[in-house]
Design a protein around this motif. Structure first.
Motif, PDB file in Angstrom:
ATOM      1  N   ASP A 188       0.872  -1.168   0.000  1.00 26.48           N
ATOM      2  CA  ASP A 188       0.000   0.000   0.000  1.00 26.48           C
ATOM      3  C   ASP A 188       0.913   1.223   0.000  1.00 26.48           C
ATOM      4  O   ASP A 188       1.286   1.749   1.038  1.00 26.48           O
ATOM      5  N   LEU A 189       1.279   1.675  -1.191  1.00 30.75           N
ATOM      6  CA  LEU A 189       2.273   2.737  -1.292  1.00 30.75           C
ATOM      7  C   LEU A 189       1.715   4.114  -0.943  1.00 30.75           C
ATOM      8  O   LEU A 189       2.442   5.096  -0.927  1.00 30.75           O
ATOM      9  N   THR A 190       0.409   4.198  -0.676  1.00 32.25           N
ATOM     10  CA  THR A 190      -0.155   5.468  -0.238  1.00 32.25           C
ATOM     11  C   THR A 190      -0.044   5.622   1.275  1.00 32.25           C
ATOM     12  O   THR A 190      -0.244   6.695   1.813  1.00 32.25           O
ATOM     13  N   SER A 191       0.283   4.531   1.950  1.00 33.74           N
ATOM     14  CA  SER A 191       0.417   4.562   3.399  1.00 33.74           C
ATOM     15  C   SER A 191       1.756   5.188   3.772  1.00 33.74           C
ATOM     16  O   SER A 191       2.795   4.825   3.237  1.00 33.74           O
ATOM     17  N   GLU A 192       1.741   6.145   4.691  1.00 31.91           N
ATOM     18  CA  GLU A 192       2.961   6.868   5.041  1.00 31.91           C
ATOM     19  C   GLU A 192       4.051   5.950   5.572  1.00 31.91           C
ATOM     20  O   GLU A 192       5.227   6.141   5.305  1.00 31.91           O
ATOM     21  N   ASN A 193       3.675   4.931   6.336  1.00 33.02           N
ATOM     22  CA  ASN A 193       4.696   4.095   6.961  1.00 33.02           C
ATOM     23  C   ASN A 193       5.266   3.051   6.012  1.00 33.02           C
ATOM     24  O   ASN A 193       6.137   2.280   6.384  1.00 33.02           O
ATOM     25  N   ARG A 194       4.798   3.018   4.758  1.00 32.11           N
ATOM     26  CA  ARG A 194       5.362   2.074   3.799  1.00 32.11           C
ATOM     27  C   ARG A 194       5.870   2.755   2.535  1.00 32.11           C
ATOM     28  O   ARG A 194       6.501   2.126   1.707  1.00 32.11           O
ATOM     29  N   ALA A 195       5.572   4.027   2.382  1.00 30.87           N
ATOM     30  CA  ALA A 195       5.919   4.702   1.135  1.00 30.87           C
ATOM     31  C   ALA A 195       7.416   4.641   0.850  1.00 30.87           C
ATOM     32  O   ALA A 195       7.830   4.545  -0.309  1.00 30.87           O
ATOM     33  N   TRP A 196       8.240   4.684   1.903  1.00 31.96           N
ATOM     34  CA  TRP A 196       9.689   4.685   1.696  1.00 31.96           C
ATOM     35  C   TRP A 196      10.181   3.387   1.079  1.00 31.96           C
ATOM     36  O   TRP A 196      11.251   3.343   0.473  1.00 31.96           O
ATOM     37  N   LEU A 197       9.409   2.298   1.216  1.00 38.34           N
ATOM     38  CA  LEU A 197       9.835   1.025   0.645  1.00 38.34           C
ATOM     39  C   LEU A 197       9.996   1.120  -0.865  1.00 38.34           C
ATOM     40  O   LEU A 197      10.816   0.433  -1.463  1.00 38.34           O
ATOM     41  N   LYS A 198       9.198   1.967  -1.488  1.00 35.72           N
ATOM     42  CA  LYS A 198       9.240   2.073  -2.944  1.00 35.72           C
ATOM     43  C   LYS A 198      10.561   2.664  -3.420  1.00 35.72           C
ATOM     44  O   LYS A 198      11.105   2.254  -4.439  1.00 35.72           O
ATOM     45  N   ASP A 199      11.079   3.646  -2.691  1.00 39.70           N
ATOM     46  CA  ASP A 199      12.238   4.388  -3.163  1.00 39.70           C
ATOM     47  C   ASP A 199      13.557   3.969  -2.520  1.00 39.70           C
ATOM     48  O   ASP A 199      14.584   3.912  -3.179  1.00 39.70           O
ATOM     49  N   ASN A 200      13.535   3.699  -1.228  1.00 41.87           N
ATOM     50  CA  ASN A 200      14.778   3.333  -0.550  1.00 41.87           C
ATOM     51  C   ASN A 200      14.451   2.536   0.705  1.00 41.87           C
ATOM     52  O   ASN A 200      13.939   3.080   1.675  1.00 41.87           O
ATOM     53  N   ASN A 201      14.744   1.249   0.677  1.00 43.90           N
ATOM     54  CA  ASN A 201      14.518   0.424   1.863  1.00 43.90           C
ATOM     55  C   ASN A 201      15.830  -0.155   2.381  1.00 43.90           C
ATOM     56  O   ASN A 201      15.843  -1.178   3.043  1.00 43.90           O
ATOM     57  N   ASP A 202      16.940   0.521   2.078  1.00 45.27           N
ATOM     58  CA  ASP A 202      18.263   0.012   2.446  1.00 45.27           C
ATOM     59  C   ASP A 202      18.880   0.860   3.546  1.00 45.27           C
ATOM     60  O   ASP A 202      19.491   1.895   3.290  1.00 45.27           O
ATOM     61  N   SER A 203      18.729   0.426   4.788  1.00 47.83           N
ATOM     62  CA  SER A 203      19.307   1.158   5.914  1.00 47.83           C
ATOM     63  C   SER A 203      20.713   0.674   6.249  1.00 47.83           C
ATOM     64  O   SER A 203      21.379   1.233   7.120  1.00 47.83           O
ATOM     65  N   ASP A 204      21.175  -0.367   5.561  1.00 49.14           N
ATOM     66  CA  ASP A 204      22.517  -0.908   5.786  1.00 49.14           C
ATOM     67  C   ASP A 204      23.513  -0.380   4.757  1.00 49.14           C
ATOM     68  O   ASP A 204      24.636  -0.023   5.087  1.00 49.14           O
ATOM     69  N   GLY A 205      23.118  -0.333   3.491  1.00 51.23           N
ATOM     70  CA  GLY A 205      23.981   0.179   2.436  1.00 51.23           C
ATOM     71  C   GLY A 205      24.650  -0.880   1.590  1.00 51.23           C
ATOM     72  O   GLY A 205      25.102  -0.604   0.475  1.00 51.23           O
ATOM     73  N   HIS A 206      24.718  -2.109   2.093  1.00 54.81           N
ATOM     74  CA  HIS A 206      25.413  -3.170   1.366  1.00 54.81           C
ATOM     75  C   HIS A 206      24.731  -3.474   0.033  1.00 54.81           C
ATOM     76  O   HIS A 206      25.387  -3.626  -1.002  1.00 54.81           O
ATOM     77  N   GLY A 207      23.400  -3.556   0.040  1.00 53.77           N
ATOM     78  CA  GLY A 207      22.673  -3.867  -1.186  1.00 53.77           C
ATOM     79  C   GLY A 207      22.833  -2.795  -2.242  1.00 53.77           C
ATOM     80  O   GLY A 207      23.019  -3.094  -3.434  1.00 53.77           O
ATOM     81  N   THR A 208      22.763  -1.533  -1.828  1.00 52.26           N
ATOM     82  CA  THR A 208      22.920  -0.422  -2.771  1.00 52.26           C
ATOM     83  C   THR A 208      24.315  -0.428  -3.378  1.00 52.26           C
ATOM     84  O   THR A 208      24.490  -0.207  -4.584  1.00 52.26           O
ATOM     85  N   HIS A 209      25.324  -0.699  -2.553  1.00 49.12           N
ATOM     86  CA  HIS A 209      26.698  -0.751  -3.058  1.00 49.12           C
ATOM     87  C   HIS A 209      26.858  -1.882  -4.073  1.00 49.12           C
ATOM     88  O   HIS A 209      27.414  -1.685  -5.163  1.00 49.12           O
TER      89      HIS A 209
END
Length: 366
Positions: A188-209
């Motif tokens: 449910d990308l309209t929900s505030e507590n999940r919207a960030w999953l669409k754009d950036n869900n990487d709080s560690d950084g390893h996956g993005t690297h």
């Protein structure tokens, strides 16, 4: 019927267990339950309403359940169950090769020099031939798909700009105790507590690297490829990947994703048998783990799986999923074309590639 079996087994066993063993027996752990036939799914699944159903991988069709030792014993005796195996937990590899952020590098001349050759990322310069300051590739990566199974993906990073698809398509959500696999179609990308999953869900950084070294516009081998993030390491540490591989199989099989497709995994752990014990042997690790079978299923529909050999300085044949013989397992070399001190090694390593002082993107949530 299953619940009755669980109760009988638990009562019969309780007298033989001391307090510590009894507590361990009641601990729930993730298991892969392989069905003998599809028509058994409802009967077996009735006892586990929260189970994840593996419906696409041909060799693993069944359920992923959280079960106690008593429940596992009951499942193994069920006529509709052909096999029950403990899930292998995996972690992303320790960053012995130094995970270097390109933005920080520009402020540090020492590390810039170690990660670049004549102004070019040394790893790209070396992969396309000799170290000569040229990091260009003759073959275009346009239309290629890369699924990165890791800690998530910062899709908004400038390394992923361009005319291509870059998005997160699956995640373990930290909003659910214990972690619940969620496909993008269910978000449910309209929900505030999940919207960030669409754009950036990487709080560690390893996956993005890792994604940027595969498909970053300046630091990637395939700078025009589509990139799909799958967050299988929810806390940046331990996780399991069968759900994600089942999802990839489905997307490719239904042609939701078209074109050459690669699954990239820089993660792993000790290979274990179906009861969770280490050291089951090279043949088992190469062909019989649920990871090995899932990777073989992907190979059969044309999907290439690339896996890091590991940063433990050990025999890669003792690791999972890296020991899988239907994957391409990659060891690490340094700028002098020598195996790094930390790289795993052995007969299960298929190819060596640059893996030390490699620059890439960092997540904005890191």
């Amino acid at each position: 019927m299953l619940r009755a079996l669980f109760i009988v087994y638990a009562v019969a066993s309780s007298a033989l267990l001391d307090d510590a063993t009894a507590a361990d027996a009641e601990t729930r752990a993730e298991h892969i339950v392989q069905l003998c036939a599809e028509h058994h799914r409802d009967a077996v699944g009735a006892a586990y309403p929260d189970a994840y159903h593996i419906r696409h991988l041909p060799s693993l069709r069944g359920l992923v359940v959280e079960a106690t030792q008593a429940e596992v014993a009951a499942l193994k005796s069920h006529e509709g169950v052909c096999n029950v195996a403990r899930s292998h937990e995996v972690t992303h590899r320790p960053d012995a090769g130094r995970r270097l952020d390109v933005d920080a590098l520009r402020r540090n001349n020492e590390w810039w020099g170690k990660s670049h050759n004549q102004g070019k990322p040394w790893n790209l310069d070396r992969v396309n031939g000799k170290l000569d300051g040229n990091d260009a590739f003759e073959v275009s990566s346009k239309g290629t798909n890369v699924f990165v199974l890791d800690t998530g993906l910062d899709t908004l990073h400038q390394e992923f700009e361009g005319d291509r698809e870059v998005e997160n398509v699956g995640s373990y959500s930290n909003f659910h105790p214990g972690g619940v696999w969620e496909d993008k179609e269910e978000w449910d990308l309209t929900s505030e507590n999940r919207a960030w999953l669409k754009d950036n869900n990487d709080s560690d950084g390893h996956g993005t690297h890792c994604a940027s070294t595969a498909a970053g516009k300046n630091y990637g081998i395939a700078p025009l490829a589509n990139v799909y993030g799958m967050k299988v390491l929810p806390g940046g540490s331990e996780g399991v990947i069968v759900r994600a591989l089942d999802r990839v199989y489905d997307l490719v099989k239904r042609k939701k994703v078209k074109g050459p497709t690669v699954v990239s995994m820089s993660l792993g752990g000790k290979c274990r048998d179906q009861d969770g014990n280490e050291g089951p042997g090279t043949k088992y690790c190469a062909f019989e783990t649920h990871y090995a079978r899932a990777i073989r299923d992907l190979r059969d529909i044309g999907v290439l799986t690339a896996i890091a050999a590991g940063n433990n300085g050990e025999d890669a044949c003792e690791m999972a999923p890296g020991a899988s013989r239907d994957a391409v397992t990659v060891g690490a070399t340094n700028i002098n074309d020598r195996i790094t001190f930390f790289s795993d090694y052995g007969n299960c390593v298929d190819v060596m590639a640059p893996g030390e002082n490699v620059a890439g993107a960092a997540s904005s949530r890191e």
